[in-house]
Motif scaffolding. Sequence first.
Motif, PDB file in Angstrom:
ATOM      1  N   LEU B  88       9.721 -10.492   3.135  1.00  0.00           N
ATOM      2  CA  LEU B  88       8.601 -11.286   3.618  1.00  0.00           C
ATOM      3  C   LEU B  88       7.532 -10.383   4.212  1.00  0.00           C
ATOM      4  CD1 LEU B  88      10.704 -13.986   5.524  1.00  0.00           C
ATOM      5  CD2 LEU B  88       9.614 -14.267   3.308  1.00  0.00           C
ATOM      6  N   PHE B 102       2.987 -15.791   7.234  1.00  0.00           N
ATOM      7  CA  PHE B 102       3.968 -15.218   6.307  1.00  0.00           C
ATOM      8  C   PHE B 102       3.590 -15.495   4.859  1.00  0.00           C
ATOM      9  CE2 PHE B 102       7.600 -13.643   8.688  1.00  0.00           C
ATOM     10  CZ  PHE B 102       7.385 -14.180   9.949  1.00  0.00           C
ATOM     11  N   GLY B 103       3.881 -14.531   3.999  1.00  0.00           N
ATOM     12  CA  GLY B 103       3.879 -14.797   2.585  1.00  0.00           C
ATOM     13  C   GLY B 103       5.131 -15.562   2.215  1.00  0.00           C
ATOM     14  N   LYS B 104       5.209 -15.986   0.978  1.00  0.00           N
ATOM     15  CA  LYS B 104       6.362 -16.769   0.545  1.00  0.00           C
ATOM     16  C   LYS B 104       7.570 -15.902   0.207  1.00  0.00           C
ATOM     17  CE  LYS B 104       3.764 -20.787  -0.957  1.00  0.00           C
ATOM     18  NZ  LYS B 104       3.477 -21.760  -2.040  1.00  0.00           N
TER      19      LYS B 104
END
Lengths: 118, 112
Positions: B88, B102-104
């Motif tokens: 992440l 956050f990114g996925k």
Amino acid sequence: GAVVSQHPSRVICKSGTSVKIECRSLDFQATTMFWYRQFPKQSLMLMATSNEGSKATYEQGVEKDKFLINHASLTLSTLTVTSAHPEDSSFYICSAREQLAGNYNEQFFGPGTRLTVL
Amino acid sequence: QKEVEQNSGPLSVPEGAIASLNCTYSDRVSQSFFWYRQYSGKSPELIMSIYSNGDKEDGRFTAQLNKASQYVSLLIRDSQPSDSATYLCAVNSGGSNYKLTFGKGTLLTVNP
């Protein structure tokens, strides 16, 4: 250092009951604590931000009356899921922000609490 | 709206190879950047933080930051099967509470 604990690690409860989850920073004082929820195979979703001694700030779409957050000390925050229903079943994770000289506000996560509502 | 983008993967590399994970962010005023590793069923674990342009190395991990391009990456050298996890990318855009976006996540699989 920078250890965060959560209790319980797993809880199963009946629909309509309330569940309290504790988050503790063990070796540092946490200026801010965060509560996240994560459904299977999905990313983290921030639910709320809490600062010691003040009311939590909830993200859009999170019901503050359902997810009660208390941050009574610099090392303890609690999340209470009130009148839990099966759709509340999820992985709840807290994190704590440590602020020390030379530290850029890193967040450290607790191990998480897996809630199953029957 | 602040966004953090990552390739979802899965990224598959052979044991011993270099794994390269990428992340872009939309908020130009972002100040600090983090990589977390999350094993299946576990909570995220902080593995790297970076705040200045350039490279930062810690063991087999190297984080690279390019603020002009709004890009941050993580290289894992000598990848091991135990590195298999979701990685992440998280970005701190400031504010009084220093919330992270956050990114996925990118799922990395290291094949023995």
